[in-house]
Design a protein around this motif. Structure first.
Motif, mmCIF file in Angstrom:
data_model
loop_
_atom_site.group_PDB
_atom_site.id
_atom_site.type_symbol
_atom_site.label_atom_id
_atom_site.label_comp_id
_atom_site.label_asym_id
_atom_site.label_seq_id
_atom_site.Cartn_x
_atom_site.Cartn_y
_atom_site.Cartn_z
ATOM 1 N N PHE A 3 29.148 -12.251 3.231
ATOM 2 C CA PHE A 3 29.001 -11.049 2.404
ATOM 3 C C PHE A 3 28.745 -11.519 0.975
ATOM 4 O O PHE A 3 29.568 -12.210 0.387
ATOM 5 N N GLY A 4 27.578 -11.169 0.449
ATOM 6 C CA GLY A 4 27.200 -11.722 -0.849
ATOM 7 C C GLY A 4 27.020 -13.223 -0.716
ATOM 8 O O GLY A 4 26.301 -13.703 0.162
ATOM 9 N N ASP A 5 27.720 -13.986 -1.541
ATOM 10 C CA ASP A 5 27.623 -15.447 -1.481
ATOM 11 C C ASP A 5 28.821 -16.078 -0.772
ATOM 12 O O ASP A 5 28.925 -17.301 -0.708
ATOM 13 N N LYS A 6 29.717 -15.239 -0.244
ATOM 14 C CA LYS A 6 30.924 -15.786 0.379
ATOM 15 C C LYS A 6 30.802 -15.757 1.892
ATOM 16 O O LYS A 6 30.309 -14.806 2.477
ATOM 17 N N GLU A 7 31.268 -16.827 2.542
ATOM 18 C CA GLU A 7 31.198 -16.957 4.000
ATOM 19 C C GLU A 7 32.593 -17.232 4.552
ATOM 20 O O GLU A 7 33.322 -18.071 4.038
ATOM 21 N N VAL A 8 32.975 -16.514 5.595
ATOM 22 C CA VAL A 8 34.281 -16.701 6.230
ATOM 23 C C VAL A 8 34.094 -16.757 7.740
ATOM 24 O O VAL A 8 33.094 -16.279 8.281
ATOM 25 N N GLU A 28 32.819 -11.855 -7.297
ATOM 26 C CA GLU A 28 31.390 -11.900 -6.973
ATOM 27 C C GLU A 28 30.668 -10.851 -7.817
ATOM 28 O O GLU A 28 31.040 -9.666 -7.798
ATOM 29 N N ALA A 29 29.672 -11.265 -8.550
ATOM 30 C CA ALA A 29 28.953 -10.325 -9.404
ATOM 31 C C ALA A 29 27.587 -10.870 -9.760
ATOM 32 O O ALA A 29 27.378 -12.079 -9.788
ATOM 33 N N ASN A 30 26.661 -9.950 -10.032
ATOM 34 C CA ASN A 30 25.373 -10.367 -10.584
ATOM 35 C C ASN A 30 24.787 -9.216 -11.388
ATOM 36 O O ASN A 30 25.155 -8.045 -11.221
ATOM 37 N N ALA A 31 23.896 -9.568 -12.294
ATOM 38 C CA ALA A 31 23.366 -8.606 -13.255
ATOM 39 C C ALA A 31 22.589 -7.478 -12.587
ATOM 40 O O ALA A 31 22.678 -6.316 -12.990
ATOM 41 N N LYS A 32 21.811 -7.819 -11.578
ATOM 42 C CA LYS A 32 20.987 -6.817 -10.901
ATOM 43 C C LYS A 32 21.858 -5.736 -10.267
ATOM 44 O O LYS A 32 21.585 -4.536 -10.398
ATOM 45 N N ASN A 33 22.913 -6.162 -9.565
ATOM 46 C CA ASN A 33 23.833 -5.212 -8.940
ATOM 47 C C ASN A 33 24.449 -4.284 -9.967
ATOM 48 O O ASN A 33 24.490 -3.060 -9.792
ATOM 49 N N PHE A 34 24.968 -4.876 -11.050
ATOM 50 C CA PHE A 34 25.683 -4.092 -12.034
ATOM 51 C C PHE A 34 24.750 -3.090 -12.718
ATOM 52 O O PHE A 34 25.117 -1.933 -12.931
ATOM 53 N N TYR A 35 23.559 -3.528 -13.051
ATOM 54 C CA TYR A 35 22.598 -2.637 -13.706
ATOM 55 C C TYR A 35 22.291 -1.431 -12.816
ATOM 56 O O TYR A 35 22.218 -0.295 -13.298
ATOM 57 N N ALA A 36 22.128 -1.681 -11.513
ATOM 58 C CA ALA A 36 21.815 -0.595 -10.581
ATOM 59 C C ALA A 36 22.961 0.412 -10.496
ATOM 60 O O ALA A 36 22.733 1.634 -10.454
ATOM 61 N N ILE A 74 32.275 -6.834 -7.776
ATOM 62 C CA ILE A 74 32.018 -5.664 -8.610
ATOM 63 C C ILE A 74 31.117 -4.734 -7.798
ATOM 64 O O ILE A 74 30.449 -5.164 -6.853
ATOM 65 N N PRO A 75 31.086 -3.443 -8.123
ATOM 66 C CA PRO A 75 30.195 -2.529 -7.398
ATOM 67 C C PRO A 75 28.744 -3.005 -7.462
ATOM 68 O O PRO A 75 28.320 -3.617 -8.424
ATOM 69 N N GLY A 76 27.997 -2.701 -6.405
ATOM 70 C CA GLY A 76 26.589 -3.093 -6.374
ATOM 71 C C GLY A 76 26.087 -3.225 -4.950
ATOM 72 O O GLY A 76 26.786 -2.911 -3.986
#
Length: 461
Positions: A194-199, A112-120, A214-216
């Motif tokens: 959590f994020g885009d994952k559902e359990v 799970e990752a996205n650009a906004k998280n990583f940049y922050a 990834i961290p974020g």
């Protein structure tokens, strides 16, 4: 043997340069070769042939291909130059182009990752610091040294050389190392996102693997429908790399205990119209619960006639709830009325005796409504005793025989009263009377509206 034409030094026939002066011996060898070669006659020398169009085309294509290959080589060398890659990162970061910046890094599939998280996270870590570390790792790779992993609490980024085009080129891949996220679900069949994952949890207290991230900053939420009431909450959490790149998220479940009480302890508690199948006495504490004005709680029981009765319906806004039953409150209020009116009657009979004895209506004036007929009648009855010579009352008994609620504002009391009466004119008589008193309740006060003689028995002495 070969002699140097410059210094005359004798050299071997294989030598290309003079051993004495270092001059090239190729001219001498060429002349020697020409001497040794047999000369062709004019007739033996073949005439030069002209190049065909096909040959010209082949040489032209070959030259173009060679030129293209050379250009491609330089282009690919430039593309896979890690120094330029870091420069591209630097430009994208300074321009706050989060997507382009993120694309310069590699993330393993399933993470799970996205650009906004990583940049922050990079901003928090310090881009200048990270850029210098990436540059150092590139230099290590160029020297064929093993690169180090960059840490940020846990493993953060690794730099690895990746062969391209059968090893003709090498690309440095900057891999963002993910953290494996876990959470303990307090109840079975909880839906956790959590994020885009559902359990969905399969057991109480289950440790759920939410996946790799990834961290974020990530949004989380949960819902639970199988308790006494629907539960849900949501929020955001900053995920940082941790030791061994494993993190356990502590969500804000926002559970609390709500105390429940009622007029009827054997009444069944309902939440949003659904029975808990628990009595108030069994469910003195409601857990897990969340304060939510959209959740309604009430209790249900039966009255003395076997009819279903329902308490007042309350929104779940406080951690302490009292479910009152209107019929119980009414009965309690009626009981209060009955006790108060019975006391008022006793006081009235005592004050009435004083009013008659002293022919003073003031003793009982406040028991009647202002301006009412009964008040006027009793005021005259009391004062008329001034005209009765030698009268005397001996009040013996004031018993209450019945009480009835006519309405929430009107009540009936029946009594049995006995007294001895005497006067100079009439002599002595014993009275036994059954009477009815009608009381009204207005603005917190009680008044006597009627006094009716139901039956009187007189006995002369």
């Amino acid at each position: 043997m070969e002699f140097c034409t410059t210094c005359g030094e004798q050299n071997s026939e294989e030598a290309l340069f003079c051993t004495n002066c270092g001059k090239s011996l190729q001219n001498a060898q060429q002349k020697t070769s020409e001497k040794n070669e047999p000369k062709l006659s004019t007739q033996e020398i073949a005439p030069l042939q002209k190049m065909t169009n096909k040959q010209k085309w082949i040489y032209s294509i070959s030259g173009s291909v060679l030129l293209v290959l050379i250009i491609v080589h330089f282009v690919l060398s430039s593309i896979y130059d890690p120094t330029k890659q870091i420069s591209a990162m630097n430009e994208a970061y300074n321009n706050q182009d989060k997507e382009v910046f993120f694309q310069e890094f590699y993330v393993k599939e399933g993470t799970e990752a996205n650009a906004k998280n990583f940049y922050a996270i990079v901003k928090d870590y310090g881009w200048t610091n990270l850029r210098d570390q990436l540059t150092n790792e590139v230099e290590r790779i160029k020297k064929n040294e093993n690169p180090d992993i960059i840490y940020n609490n846990g493993e953060f980024i690794s730099a690895n050389s990746k062969p391209i085009l059968f090893g003709l080129y090498n690309k440095v891949e900057f891999t963002v190392i993910p953290t494996e996220v876990y959470i303990h679900a307090p109840f079975k069949n909880m839906t956790i996102k959590f994020g885009d994952k559902e359990v969905v949890s399969k057991s109480e207290g289950e440790k759920l693997n939410l996946g790799k991230y990834i961290p974020g900053e990530y949004a989380w939420s949960y819902s639970y429908e199988e308790g006494y009431m629907p539960l849900a909450n949501k929020g955001n959490v900053i995920l940082k790399a941790q030791s061994e790149n494993i993190a356990e998220i502590d969500m804000d479940w926002n559970f609390q205990t709500v105390s429940v009480d009622s007029d009827l302890e054997d009444a069944i508690v309902y939440v949003n119209g659904k029975s808990t199948e628990k009595k108030v006495s069994e469910l003195s504490e409601l857990y897990p619960a969340q304060l939510n004005s959209k959740i309604e709680i009430y209790a249900q029981s039966q009255d003395k006639n076997g009819n279903a009765v329902k308490s007042e319906v309350l929104p779940l806004e406080n951690d302490s709830i009292y479910l009152a039953f209107e019929h119980i409150r009414t009965e309690q209020k009626m009981a209060e009325h009955e006790d108060l009116i019975k006391n008022i009657y006793k006081n009235y009979r005592s004050d009435y005796a004083s009013a008659i004895r002293y022919t003073n209506f003031d003793y009982i004036e406040e028991y009647f409504k202002e301006g009412s007929k009964i008040k006027k009648d009793y005021a005259k009855f009391v004062t008329d005793h001034d005209n009765i010579p030698g009268y005397n009352y001996d009040f013996l008994l004031n018993d209450i025989t019945a009480f009835k609620t006519l309405s929430d504002k009107q009540f009936e009391l029946q009594s049995f009263e006995t007294f001895n009466y005497s006067s100079d004119k009439e002599g002595s008589t014993n009275y036994e009377r059954k009477k009815k008193y009608v009381f009204s309740y207005e603005n917190g006060e009680y008044f006597i509206d009627e006094i009716v003689d139901l039956d009187t028995k007189k006995t002369k002495f």
